[in-house]
Design a protein around this motif. Structure first.
Motif, PDB file in Angstrom:
ATOM      1  N   ASP A  84       0.854  -1.212   0.009  1.00  0.00           N
ATOM      2  CA  ASP A  84       0.008  -0.144  -0.119  1.00  0.00           C
ATOM      3  C   ASP A  84       0.889   1.067   0.023  1.00  0.00           C
ATOM      4  O   ASP A  84       1.620   1.457   1.052  1.00  0.00           O
ATOM      5  N   LEU A  85       0.679   2.140  -0.882  1.00  0.00           N
ATOM      6  CA  LEU A  85       1.602   3.207  -1.301  1.00  0.00           C
ATOM      7  C   LEU A  85       0.922   4.374  -0.525  1.00  0.00           C
ATOM      8  O   LEU A  85       1.575   5.442  -0.439  1.00  0.00           O
ATOM      9  N   ALA A  86      -0.453   4.199  -0.399  1.00  0.00           N
ATOM     10  CA  ALA A  86      -1.041   5.314   0.498  1.00  0.00           C
ATOM     11  C   ALA A  86      -1.220   6.648  -0.706  1.00  0.00           C
ATOM     12  O   ALA A  86      -1.082   7.626   0.442  1.00  0.00           O
ATOM     13  N   TYR A  87      -1.047   6.432  -1.430  1.00  0.00           N
ATOM     14  CA  TYR A  87      -1.040   7.678  -2.686  1.00  0.00           C
ATOM     15  C   TYR A  87       0.374   8.545  -2.231  1.00  0.00           C
ATOM     16  O   TYR A  87       0.215   9.988  -2.541  1.00  0.00           O
ATOM     17  N   GLY A  88       1.417   7.892  -1.786  1.00  0.00           N
ATOM     18  CA  GLY A  88       2.705   8.715  -1.679  1.00  0.00           C
ATOM     19  C   GLY A  88       2.916   8.997   0.063  1.00  0.00           C
ATOM     20  O   GLY A  88       3.674   9.484  -0.053  1.00  0.00           O
ATOM     21  N   ALA A  89       1.692   8.744   0.790  1.00  0.00           N
ATOM     22  CA  ALA A  89       1.910   9.053   2.156  1.00  0.00           C
ATOM     23  C   ALA A  89       2.824   8.147   3.001  1.00  0.00           C
ATOM     24  O   ALA A  89       3.498   8.521   4.056  1.00  0.00           O
ATOM     25  N   ARG A  90       2.845   7.008   2.496  1.00  0.00           N
ATOM     26  CA  ARG A  90       3.827   5.996   3.149  1.00  0.00           C
ATOM     27  C   ARG A  90       5.369   5.985   2.811  1.00  0.00           C
ATOM     28  O   ARG A  90       5.626   6.373   1.993  1.00  0.00           O
ATOM     29  N   SER A  91       6.098   6.050   3.813  1.00  0.00           N
ATOM     30  CA  SER A  91       7.452   6.168   3.602  1.00  0.00           C
ATOM     31  C   SER A  91       8.327   5.122   2.705  1.00  0.00           C
ATOM     32  O   SER A  91       7.748   4.067   2.886  1.00  0.00           O
ATOM     33  N   PHE A  92       9.329   5.633   1.925  1.00  0.00           N
ATOM     34  CA  PHE A  92       9.771   4.661   1.325  1.00  0.00           C
ATOM     35  C   PHE A  92      10.530   3.333   1.932  1.00  0.00           C
ATOM     36  O   PHE A  92      10.415   2.323   1.716  1.00  0.00           O
ATOM     37  N   GLY A  93      10.989   3.542   3.162  1.00  0.00           N
ATOM     38  CA  GLY A  93      11.400   2.667   4.052  1.00  0.00           C
ATOM     39  C   GLY A  93      10.533   1.627   4.545  1.00  0.00           C
ATOM     40  O   GLY A  93      10.646   0.515   4.233  1.00  0.00           O
ATOM     41  N   ASP A  94       9.365   2.030   4.894  1.00  0.00           N
ATOM     42  CA  ASP A  94       8.337   0.956   5.161  1.00  0.00           C
ATOM     43  C   ASP A  94       7.654   0.246   4.061  1.00  0.00           C
ATOM     44  O   ASP A  94       7.609  -0.856   4.111  1.00  0.00           O
TER      45      ASP A  94
END
Length: 253
Positions: A84-94
């Motif tokens: 889940d990228l959450a429309y860009g809200a999730r961090s790259f590391g996660d």
């Protein structure tokens, strides 16, 4: 560099030149055992199936998901981990940490990057993510789950783009973006819910006209999913055998 045109890349994003299925697979195998078992039936033109343990890989290896993923892999079906990228809200590391767990625990052959951004401004970050995921698997199949037509540059960041995810009422009147004509059908996937049995042939024609090589149609309705909401794609449609026979060689009895 696009996955499909890089040196040594496979010629087809899906491994098939004809229309076939991409199964979002949002339901846990424990809750949908018959559906998961049915995916290995002979004659089913499957391009890939998504494994989503707990909105990602979960906190530890899940024995039911290990069994389901192993059964599909042994049958020659590509299994994708759900990120889940959450429309860009999730961090790259996660995102990368989740991907690594999917690779280590479930030996996935690629990833569906759900809720992927669509704007040009976020393309560089998505390209960074897909390049890293490519390294995690030393190759693998990457699908960007936009759900609508993104900025055209996203076509260079992954093997496939989900350019429609929504209701039949919207799909039957939808328009394809002109830039998609520059790419073969195996680059695009459509997920459509609420498709009546009597409109299956029409839905399939629309997918072909709009240049989609991978589809998932279901008679289930409801929201796209998310916290507190069930997804219409969490189980196979009631007419699964019928649609498999319609676009594939048929299901062996």
């Amino acid at each position: 560099m696009p996955h499909l045109t890089s040196t040594g890349a496979k010629q087809s994003a899906t491994g098939a030149e004809r229309l076939g299925f991409g199964v979002p697979g949002y339901a846990h195998p424990l809750l949908a055992p018959r559906e998961w078992a049915g995916l290995t039936r002979p004659g089913t033109p499957l391009h890939w199936v998504v494994l989503n343990v707990s909105n990602g890989p979960g906190a530890r290896p899940d024995p039911h998901c290990l069994e389901a993923a192993g059964r599909l892999a042994n049958a020659g079906v590509r299994v994708l981990g759900h990120l889940d990228l959450a429309y860009g809200a999730r961090s790259f590391g996660d995102v990368v940490a989740d991907a690594q767990q999917f690779a280590d625990w479930y030996k996935v052959g690629g990833f569906l990057l759900d809720r992927c951004p669509v704007e040009r401004a976020q393309l560089a970050q998505v390209r960074r993510t897909t390049a890293t995921l490519d390294a995690v698997l030393d190759g693998g199949h990457l699908v960007l789950g936009h759900g609508t037509h993104p900025y055209p540059g996203y076509a260079e960041a992954a093997d496939q783009l989900v350019t429609f995810s929504g209701a039949w009422a919207d799909y039957r009147w939808s328009q394809v973006a002109e830039w998609t004509a520059d790419h073969p059908p195996e680059r695009f996937a459509h997920f459509v819910h609420g498709v009546p049995r009597t409109h299956l042939e029409e839905a399939t024609r629309i997918a072909r006209w709009q240049g989609a090589g991978t589809i998932f149609f279901t008679d289930r309705g409801g929201s796209r999913g998310g916290k507190g909401h069930s997804s219409p794609f969490e189980a196979l449609p009631g007419y699964w055998d019928e649609i498999v026979s319609q676009i594939g060689p048929g299901v062996s009895e």
